[in-house]
Design a protein around this motif. Structure first.
Motif, mmCIF file in Angstrom:
data_model
loop_
_atom_site.group_PDB
_atom_site.id
_atom_site.type_symbol
_atom_site.label_atom_id
_atom_site.label_comp_id
_atom_site.label_asym_id
_atom_site.label_seq_id
_atom_site.Cartn_x
_atom_site.Cartn_y
_atom_site.Cartn_z
ATOM 1 N N GLN A 77 3.299 5.879 -2.942
ATOM 2 C CA GLN A 77 4.512 6.542 -3.409
ATOM 3 C C GLN A 77 4.510 6.674 -4.924
ATOM 4 O OE1 GLN A 77 7.747 4.219 -1.791
ATOM 5 N NE2 GLN A 77 7.990 5.629 -0.080
ATOM 6 N N TYR A 78 4.165 5.623 -5.606
ATOM 7 C CA TYR A 78 4.154 5.679 -7.068
ATOM 8 C C TYR A 78 3.079 6.640 -7.557
ATOM 9 C CZ TYR A 78 4.277 4.399 -11.932
ATOM 10 O OH TYR A 78 4.388 4.459 -13.283
ATOM 11 N N SER A 79 1.915 6.620 -6.908
ATOM 12 C CA SER A 79 0.840 7.540 -7.300
ATOM 13 C C SER A 79 1.268 8.992 -7.131
ATOM 14 C CB SER A 79 -0.413 7.276 -6.464
ATOM 15 O OG SER A 79 -0.877 5.971 -6.659
ATOM 16 N N PHE A 120 4.077 9.704 -9.947
ATOM 17 C CA PHE A 120 3.566 9.746 -11.311
ATOM 18 C C PHE A 120 2.510 10.835 -11.462
ATOM 19 C CE2 PHE A 120 1.129 7.928 -14.950
ATOM 20 C CZ PHE A 120 2.151 8.048 -15.879
ATOM 21 N N GLY A 121 1.687 11.065 -10.448
ATOM 22 C CA GLY A 121 0.689 12.129 -10.508
ATOM 23 C C GLY A 121 1.331 13.502 -10.599
ATOM 24 N N THR A 122 2.402 13.699 -9.858
ATOM 25 C CA THR A 122 3.134 14.964 -9.940
ATOM 26 C C THR A 122 3.726 15.158 -11.326
ATOM 27 O OG1 THR A 122 3.658 14.852 -7.594
ATOM 28 C CG2 THR A 122 5.029 16.280 -8.936
ATOM 29 N N GLU A 123 4.280 14.091 -11.877
ATOM 30 C CA GLU A 123 4.861 14.179 -13.215
ATOM 31 C C GLU A 123 3.806 14.558 -14.252
ATOM 32 O OE1 GLU A 123 6.697 11.099 -16.464
ATOM 33 O OE2 GLU A 123 7.067 10.695 -14.350
ATOM 34 N N LEU A 124 2.643 13.928 -14.182
ATOM 35 C CA LEU A 124 1.581 14.233 -15.143
ATOM 36 C C LEU A 124 1.075 15.661 -15.003
ATOM 37 C CD1 LEU A 124 -0.550 10.970 -15.136
ATOM 38 C CD2 LEU A 124 1.026 11.776 -16.895
ATOM 39 N N VAL A 171 0.840 -1.202 0.000
ATOM 40 C CA VAL A 171 0.000 0.000 0.000
ATOM 41 C C VAL A 171 0.874 1.252 0.000
ATOM 42 C CG1 VAL A 171 -1.754 1.270 1.297
ATOM 43 C CG2 VAL A 171 -1.896 -1.217 1.126
ATOM 44 N N ILE A 172 1.953 1.242 0.772
ATOM 45 C CA ILE A 172 2.871 2.385 0.802
ATOM 46 C C ILE A 172 3.494 2.593 -0.584
ATOM 47 C CG2 ILE A 172 5.097 3.177 1.703
ATOM 48 C CD1 ILE A 172 4.257 1.877 4.386
ATOM 49 N N PHE A 196 12.284 7.168 0.073
ATOM 50 C CA PHE A 196 11.821 8.226 0.967
ATOM 51 C C PHE A 196 12.581 9.521 0.712
ATOM 52 C CE2 PHE A 196 12.557 10.639 4.851
ATOM 53 C CZ PHE A 196 11.256 11.045 5.125
ATOM 54 N N ILE A 197 13.892 9.443 0.607
ATOM 55 C CA ILE A 197 14.698 10.648 0.387
ATOM 56 C C ILE A 197 14.376 11.283 -0.954
ATOM 57 C CG2 ILE A 197 17.068 11.458 0.023
ATOM 58 C CD1 ILE A 197 17.898 9.384 2.205
ATOM 59 N N ALA A 198 14.200 10.470 -1.993
ATOM 60 C CA ALA A 198 13.873 11.003 -3.315
ATOM 61 C C ALA A 198 12.517 11.714 -3.301
ATOM 62 C CB ALA A 198 13.877 9.886 -4.352
ATOM 63 N N LEU A 199 11.523 11.111 -2.672
ATOM 64 C CA LEU A 199 10.202 11.750 -2.607
ATOM 65 C C LEU A 199 10.222 13.007 -1.739
ATOM 66 C CD1 LEU A 199 7.780 8.713 -2.413
ATOM 67 C CD2 LEU A 199 7.913 10.419 -4.215
ATOM 68 N N PHE A 200 10.984 12.963 -0.644
ATOM 69 C CA PHE A 200 11.079 14.139 0.221
ATOM 70 C C PHE A 200 11.723 15.307 -0.521
ATOM 71 C CE2 PHE A 200 13.353 16.782 3.276
ATOM 72 C CZ PHE A 200 12.296 17.164 4.094
ATOM 73 N N LEU A 201 12.822 15.036 -1.219
ATOM 74 C CA LEU A 201 13.489 16.101 -1.971
ATOM 75 C C LEU A 201 12.609 16.612 -3.113
ATOM 76 C CD1 LEU A 201 17.156 14.790 -2.071
ATOM 77 C CD2 LEU A 201 16.243 16.694 -0.728
#
Length: 130
Positions: free
Chosen positions: A41-43, A46-50, A36-37, A110-115
């Motif tokens: 994370q992927y959502s 990918f949602g930010t990218e779109l 689920v995590i 986690f670090i990649a998403l945080f940054l």
């Protein structure tokens, strides 16, 4: 690269199944909080990218008074960046897994998403005042 935390390659025969996965099998997977995590994370990624791909050219035109062609070309560079960024992310994830096992891969995500969220916040604070 390992498919699961406990095995290098996933083997369907371990589960005792010989047929194709059903919808209930997929729902069974959702009982694992790690899955689920990863879905969230992927959502988020990918949602930010779109949304960035959809709005970046307009942002450049409105806030920086760029011509449409130039704004579109610059916004397209964001999409082109993903061609190598995804590959580098996979390579980095594999390297972290090799050195720190599965927790290394999770910390890397986690670090990649945080940054990414930090940079998006800074991007949102930029305006066209000099």
């Amino acid at each position: 690269c390992w498919d699961t935390p406990t095995a290098k390659r996933f083997d369907v025969s371990v589960t005792g199944k010989t047929s194709k996965a059903s919808m209930w099998d997929y729902l069974e997977c959702l009982k694992d909080p790690r899955i689920v995590i990863m879905i969230f994370q992927y959502s988020a990624c990918f949602g930010t990218e779109l949304s960035m791909n959809a709005q970046l050219a307009t942002h450049f035109r409105v806030y920086f008074q760029m011509e449409s062609g130039s704004a579109s070309a610059l916004a397209g560079c964001f999409g082109l960046m993903n061609l190598f960024a995804r590959s580098l992310g996979g390579i980095l994830s594999d390297a972290l897994f090799a050195k720190f096992a599965f927790p290394g891969r999770l910390w890397g995500q986690f670090i990649a998403l945080f940054l990414a969220s930090l940079f998006l916040f800074v991007f949102a604070c930029i305006d066209n005042t000099q």
